[in-house]
Each structure stands twice: as structure tokens, then as C-alpha cells.
Design an enzyme around this catalytic site. Structure first.
Site, PDB file in Angstrom:
ATOM      1  N   ASN A   1      -9.465   2.863  -8.263  1.00  0.00           N
ATOM      2  CA  ASN A   1     -10.356   3.344  -9.399  1.00  0.00           C
ATOM      3  C   ASN A   1      -9.979   4.247 -10.431  1.00  0.00           C
ATOM      4  O   ASN A   1     -10.654   4.224 -11.542  1.00  0.00           O
ATOM      5  CB  ASN A   1     -11.806   3.599  -8.527  1.00  0.00           C
ATOM      6  CG  ASN A   1     -11.681   4.784  -7.867  1.00  0.00           C
ATOM      7  OD1 ASN A   1     -11.783   6.043  -8.253  1.00  0.00           O
ATOM      8  ND2 ASN A   1     -11.026   5.088  -6.749  1.00  0.00           N
TER       9      ASN A   1
ATOM     10  N   TYR B   1      -1.674  10.093 -11.094  1.00  0.00           N
ATOM     11  CA  TYR B   1      -1.782   9.011 -10.017  1.00  0.00           C
ATOM     12  C   TYR B   1      -2.284   7.539 -10.814  1.00  0.00           C
ATOM     13  O   TYR B   1      -2.042   6.567 -10.663  1.00  0.00           O
ATOM     14  CB  TYR B   1      -2.396   9.572  -8.870  1.00  0.00           C
ATOM     15  CG  TYR B   1      -3.168   8.363  -7.725  1.00  0.00           C
ATOM     16  CD1 TYR B   1      -2.045   7.622  -7.173  1.00  0.00           C
ATOM     17  CD2 TYR B   1      -4.651   8.121  -7.904  1.00  0.00           C
ATOM     18  CE1 TYR B   1      -2.759   6.854  -6.352  1.00  0.00           C
ATOM     19  CE2 TYR B   1      -4.989   7.349  -7.110  1.00  0.00           C
ATOM     20  CZ  TYR B   1      -4.078   6.618  -6.289  1.00  0.00           C
ATOM     21  OH  TYR B   1      -4.472   5.833  -5.459  1.00  0.00           O
TER      22      TYR B   1
ATOM     23  N   ARG C   1     -20.822  10.090  -5.274  1.00  0.00           N
ATOM     24  CA  ARG C   1     -19.674   9.268  -5.913  1.00  0.00           C
ATOM     25  C   ARG C   1     -19.451   8.098  -4.889  1.00  0.00           C
ATOM     26  O   ARG C   1     -19.288   6.777  -5.489  1.00  0.00           O
ATOM     27  CB  ARG C   1     -18.664  10.163  -6.339  1.00  0.00           C
ATOM     28  CG  ARG C   1     -17.522   9.563  -7.126  1.00  0.00           C
ATOM     29  CD  ARG C   1     -16.595  10.238  -7.549  1.00  0.00           C
ATOM     30  NE  ARG C   1     -15.269   9.398  -7.915  1.00  0.00           N
ATOM     31  CZ  ARG C   1     -14.279   9.404  -7.178  1.00  0.00           C
ATOM     32  NH1 ARG C   1     -14.390   9.790  -5.821  1.00  0.00           N
ATOM     33  NH2 ARG C   1     -13.099   8.378  -7.147  1.00  0.00           N
TER      34      ARG C   1
ATOM     35  N   LEU D   1       0.949  -1.104  -0.087  1.00  0.00           N
ATOM     36  CA  LEU D   1       0.111   0.001   0.121  1.00  0.00           C
ATOM     37  C   LEU D   1       0.840   1.178   0.119  1.00  0.00           C
ATOM     38  O   LEU D   1       0.480   2.327   0.136  1.00  0.00           O
ATOM     39  CB  LEU D   1      -0.905   0.105   1.352  1.00  0.00           C
ATOM     40  CG  LEU D   1      -1.917  -1.230   1.162  1.00  0.00           C
ATOM     41  CD1 LEU D   1      -2.217  -1.758   2.605  1.00  0.00           C
ATOM     42  CD2 LEU D   1      -3.144  -0.757   0.456  1.00  0.00           C
TER      43      LEU D   1
HETATM   44  C1  15L Z   1      -7.804   6.928  -4.575  1.00  0.00           C
HETATM   45  O1  15L Z   1      -7.320   6.078  -4.862  1.00  0.00           O
HETATM   46  C2  15L Z   1      -7.235   7.512  -3.045  1.00  0.00           C
HETATM   47  O2  15L Z   1      -6.150   6.767  -2.545  1.00  0.00           O
HETATM   48  C3  15L Z   1      -8.075   7.898  -2.213  1.00  0.00           C
HETATM   49  O3  15L Z   1      -7.524   9.015  -1.323  1.00  0.00           O
HETATM   50  C4  15L Z   1      -9.488   8.499  -2.513  1.00  0.00           C
HETATM   51  O4  15L Z   1      -9.151   9.784  -3.296  1.00  0.00           O
HETATM   52  C5  15L Z   1     -10.282   7.557  -3.461  1.00  0.00           C
HETATM   53  O5  15L Z   1      -9.343   7.058  -4.759  1.00  0.00           O
HETATM   54  C6  15L Z   1     -11.481   8.021  -4.263  1.00  0.00           C
HETATM   55  O6  15L Z   1     -11.343   7.744  -5.467  1.00  0.00           O
HETATM   56  O7  15L Z   1     -12.245   8.541  -3.374  1.00  0.00           O
END
Ligand code: 15L
Length: 266
Positions: free
Chosen positions: A110, A134, A172, A69
Site C-alpha cells: 500500500n 520503502y 487506518r 516476500l
Molecule cells: C507494509 O507494507 C509493511 O510491510 C507492514 O509492516 C505494515 O507497516 C503495513 O505496510 C501497513 O501499512 O500497516
């Protein structure tokens, strides 16, 4: 599975998973750039920067499975993403392979598929559509995992994690929420199921409003215990406090899509 390594152990999701996996595996090594405040009995801490291969090699020695992680968990400038999530992710798989680690459960996101519209239900076999640097780094991580599975026989599970929290925070998140206990169930499938070679799961609870077909995880026995609809009223209260986001609201990745977005400029 005797010796588990959890990287990113000081972060929010890492800390939650450590609590849930405590006692499940006899020995848990935890790692992060900084020492977590609450190291439990039975946990061994070794500091490592994922961008430094020799340090990563050291933390993977004697390990059977990894729940990585580590890395950067939101959008950031390229230099940050490059070091933490591109170089760091490559180092982790390469070191895992060289150290004889059998399984890796990769924390994808996601945001590797965030540019799919919300009116489309997607499975795990769609073309990747990252919504940010990211998200692109998570798409890269899935590709690295696929290579090490096919070429070197590592057993790899990529979990496209939604939003890990005790409750869904907004509209969401009613679609993408995952309760930590359900995520821990998915991680355990990745670490233990005998038939895993290379698999992709969605890290989501039992969400009626889901945009994802998670039948691949169900095929491996995943039975989420939590339902986002139980928190709908609270989530919609959270939604009412958010600023308008007409671009983000069209896509699954939400604000990660609207951030820096100028595709509509003509
Ligand atoms: C993620 O991948 C992030 O790590 C987390 O901080 C949130 O932003 C999450 O997605 C999200 O889509 O809510």
C-alpha cells in the site's frame, strides 16, 4: 504449479503464507538470509541473500512459480532499501526469467500509493504515489514486473498488500487490513489463474472502510472471507492508544507519510 519458491520465508508474512500453502503445492522451496525456526516436512530450505545474483540464481533453479516476500518490509535508510529491495528485486526477476520460472507474485505494498488522501478511492490504474523509500522500492518492483511480463512473457501479479494480521489494529487498518487466508487466496490466483499476464491487486480483505477499488482482483475470482468491520470496536481501542499524527491521518500511508515529512515548511 509443482515447484514453488517462497522468499522471505522466515519473516512474519512469509511464515503465515507457508502454513496456508502447505499441501497446496507438492514441493515448496523456502529461502531467506536466515534459516526459519520451523521448517515443515515437504519444505526445502536454501539460504540466499537477494542482493547476491548468483545466490538468487541458485534458488530459482527448477522452480515454476515464486511468491517473493523477501526484502526489507518497512522504511529504512537508502543503503538498506537499495540492497534488499532495489538490487534484490531486480535480481529476483532477472534470475526468474533466466531460470525459466513461469510466474511471479510480487509482494508490493500500500505504501507504493500511500500519498493518496484518505477521501479518495483508488483503483489499480492510478499514478504511483509512494510515501517512503520503502514505498518507492515497491513502485520500482511493480515496474520491474511489468517489464519482465511485457518483454519476456513472465506472468506477474503485484499485490499491493495492506496490513497482514489476524485482526485490524487501528482505524487506518480497518481500511487496509488483510487476513492471511485472504492474502493466500490472492497469491493462489496469481500462481494459478490461466489468464494472468500482468495484474495488480490490492491485498485487502472485505473492508467496508476500504480506500481501494479491488474489482480487478474480483474479476479473477477473488472472494475475501473476512470483514474488518467485525473488529471495529477493538481497532478503535487500538487507535485511542496511538499518538496524534495530523499529517499521517490525512493520507492512506499514515505514519509512513508523516515520517520525515516537511513539505509544509513553505
Ligand atoms: C507494509 O507494507 C509493511 O510491510 C507492514 O509492516 C505494515 O507497516 C503495513 O505496510 C501497513 O501499512 O500497516
Amino acid at each position: 504449479m509443482k515447484n514453488l519458491l517462497i522468499t522471505g520465508a522466515a519473516g512474519d508474512v512469509g511464515s503465515r503464507l507457508r502454513k496456508l500453502l502447505k499441501g497446496v503445492y507438492p514441493h515448496i522451496r523456502i529461502s531467506d538470509v536466515r534459516k526459519p525456526a520451523n521448517i515443515a516436512s515437504g519444505e526445502e530450505f536454501i539460504a540466499a541473500d537477494l542482493a547476491d545474483y548468483e545466490q538468487v540464481k541458485a534458488i530459482t533453479a527448477g522452480i515454476d512459480g515464486i511468491g517473493p516476500l523477501g526484502g526489507h518490509s518497512i522504511e529504512a535508510p537508502w543503503d538498506t532499501i537499495h540492497k534488499a529491495n532495489i538490487v534484490g528485486c531486480y535480481n529476483l526477476f532477472e534470475a526468474a526469467y533466466r531460470s525459466g520460472v513461469k510466474r511471479v507474485v510480487f509482494a508490493s505494498s500500500n505504501h507504493a500509493v500511500g500519498f493518496y488522501p484518505r477521501d479518495r478511492k483508488i483503483g489499480v490504474d492510478v499514478t504511483l504515489r509512494p510515501d517512503s523509500r520503502y514505498g518507492m522500492s515497491k513502485a520500482f518492483g511493480e515496474a520491474v514486473g511489468s517489464l519482465y511480463a511485457d518483454k519476456h512473457g513472465l506472468r506477474v501479479t503485484c499485490i499491493r498488500i495492506g496490513n497482514v494480521n489476524d485482526k485490524p489494529l487501528d482505524k487506518r487498518r480497518l481500511s487496509i487490513w488483510v487476513r492471511p487466508e485472504d492474502l493466500a487466496q490472492l497469491v493462489r490466483i496469481g500462481l494459478e489463474h490461466p489468464d494472468i499476464r500482468f495484474e495488480i491487486f490490492y491485498g485487502a480483505s472485505d473492508n467496508a472502510a476500504s480506500w481501494w477499488d479491488n474489482s480487478n482482483a474480483q474479476r479473477f475470482g477473488y472472494r475475501p472471507q473476512f470483514r474488518s468491520e467485525d473488529f471495529r470496536a477493538e481497532a478503535m481501542e487500538g487507535q485511542a492508544k496511538l499518538p496524534p499524527d495530523p499529517v499521517g491521518d490525512r493520507f492512506q500511508g499514515g505514519p509512513f507519510c508523516s515520517d520525515e515529512y516537511d513539505a509544509g515548511r513553505g
